[in-house]
Design a protein around this motif. Structure first.
Motif, PDB file in Angstrom:
ATOM      1  N   SER A  28      -5.354   3.046   0.004  1.00 40.82           N
ATOM      2  CA  SER A  28      -4.614   1.897  -0.532  1.00 40.82           C
ATOM      3  C   SER A  28      -4.674   0.708   0.413  1.00 40.82           C
ATOM      4  O   SER A  28      -4.801  -0.444  -0.019  1.00 40.82           O
ATOM      5  CB  SER A  28      -3.145   2.279  -0.786  1.00 40.82           C
ATOM      6  N   VAL A  44       2.003   1.716  -3.590  1.00 40.56           N
ATOM      7  CA  VAL A  44       0.882   2.122  -4.447  1.00 40.56           C
ATOM      8  C   VAL A  44       0.478   3.561  -4.141  1.00 40.56           C
ATOM      9  O   VAL A  44       0.224   4.360  -5.052  1.00 40.56           O
ATOM     10  CB  VAL A  44      -0.318   1.174  -4.255  1.00 40.56           C
ATOM     11  N   ALA A  45       0.426   3.898  -2.852  1.00 41.38           N
ATOM     12  CA  ALA A  45       0.048   5.261  -2.459  1.00 41.38           C
ATOM     13  C   ALA A  45       1.071   6.278  -2.953  1.00 41.38           C
ATOM     14  O   ALA A  45       0.708   7.370  -3.414  1.00 41.38           O
ATOM     15  CB  ALA A  45      -0.088   5.340  -0.941  1.00 41.38           C
ATOM     16  N   PRO A  88       0.802  -1.225   0.000  1.00 42.56           N
ATOM     17  CA  PRO A  88       0.000   0.000   0.000  1.00 42.56           C
ATOM     18  C   PRO A  88       0.837   1.278   0.000  1.00 42.56           C
ATOM     19  O   PRO A  88       0.456   2.271  -0.639  1.00 42.56           O
ATOM     20  CB  PRO A  88      -0.825  -0.122   1.292  1.00 42.56           C
TER      21      PRO A  88
END
Length: 249
Positions: free
Chosen positions: A128, A101-102, A98
């Motif tokens: 995320s 991705v963030a 996450p």
């Protein structure tokens, strides 16, 4: 008259013939046994140097669903599907993906409504985390429990790079059912799509459209495809990085 040499006795001749007859197969058996022992030792040596899947990649990233090549584990229970989804969602290292991705979404300003700075990144991050959690439970537990699919990744472990890459990527649409037969991977395709649809409940209004939902769906499937490929080659990477010295033993 010329003297004719005869054996001392019929028994001596028979004894000599018998000794000669036995000597040949005895040697053959010894050579064959030695050869078989050598082959067995060689095979054992090769087996010792072949690494399988580990529970964690690099000792950190969860790899609980990966099955080593040629292994045949018992049928996966519904409880095990729930447990692996929970492990992948709440393991101490589960925040790594996450965060990545963030960071990417923040850098490309995918959701302008989140804003910039620490507050903005925090919004990207918690979205995320929630995205990943819902996707894990949808793909690894909810849909597979209903469709009786096995959520584990079965390593091919043999063949060339292209063959193994093609196999690993195909696991996005092909998986095993609880009876061990190939079946459509509804858990991945339907589950990832379901998770993307649910995400519209907590994303800003302007982001709740088909295009953004499909984009999140594709991202989820793409990340899982890359994960499958990495899982396929992880035993080889692990062997060459950390156990290559064993080949010289």
């Amino acid at each position: 008259m010329a003297a004719v040499s005869l054996p001392d006795s019929p028994g001596a001749a028979a004894s000599s013939t018998s000794a000669t007859a036995v000597a040949v197969p005895a040697t053959t058996v010894e050579d064959s046994t030695a050869s078989m022992e050598g082959q067995t030792a060689s095979a054992a040596g090769q087996s010792d140097h072949k690494d399988g899947q580990t529970k964690r990649i690099l000792g950190i990233v969860p790899n609980f669903r990966a099955v080593s090549a040629d292994e045949h584990p018992p049928k996966q229970t519904v409880r095990e599907k729930f447990v692996t989804a929970t492990q992948d969602s709440f393991d101490y290292s589960s925040v790594l993906l996450p965060v990545a991705v963030a960071a990417y979404a923040y850098g490309t300003n995918q959701t302008p409504e989140f804003g910039k700075g620490g507050v903005g990144f925090g919004r990207y991050l918690w979205h995320s985390v929630v995205d990943q959690t819902i996707e894990n439970y949808s793909v690894e537990f909810i849909v597979p429990a209903l469709t009786h699919e096995d959520t584990r990744y079965y390593t091919l472990g043999k063949g060339g790079f292209l063959k193994r890459t093609g196999y690993s990527l195909s696991r996005i649409v092909v998986t095993r059912n609880d009876q061990g037969h190939d079946t459509f991977n509804a858990g991945e395709i339907v589950g990832a799509g379901m998770a993307s649809g649910i995400s519209n409940l907590y994303y800003p209004g302007p982001e709740r459209n088909f295009s953004n939902t499909a984009d999140r769906w594709g991202t989820n499937v793409g990340i899982d495809a890359a994960t499958f490929m990495f899982k396929e080659f992880w035993p080889d990477i692990n062997h060459h990085l950390f156990h290559h010295h064993g080949a010289m033993d």
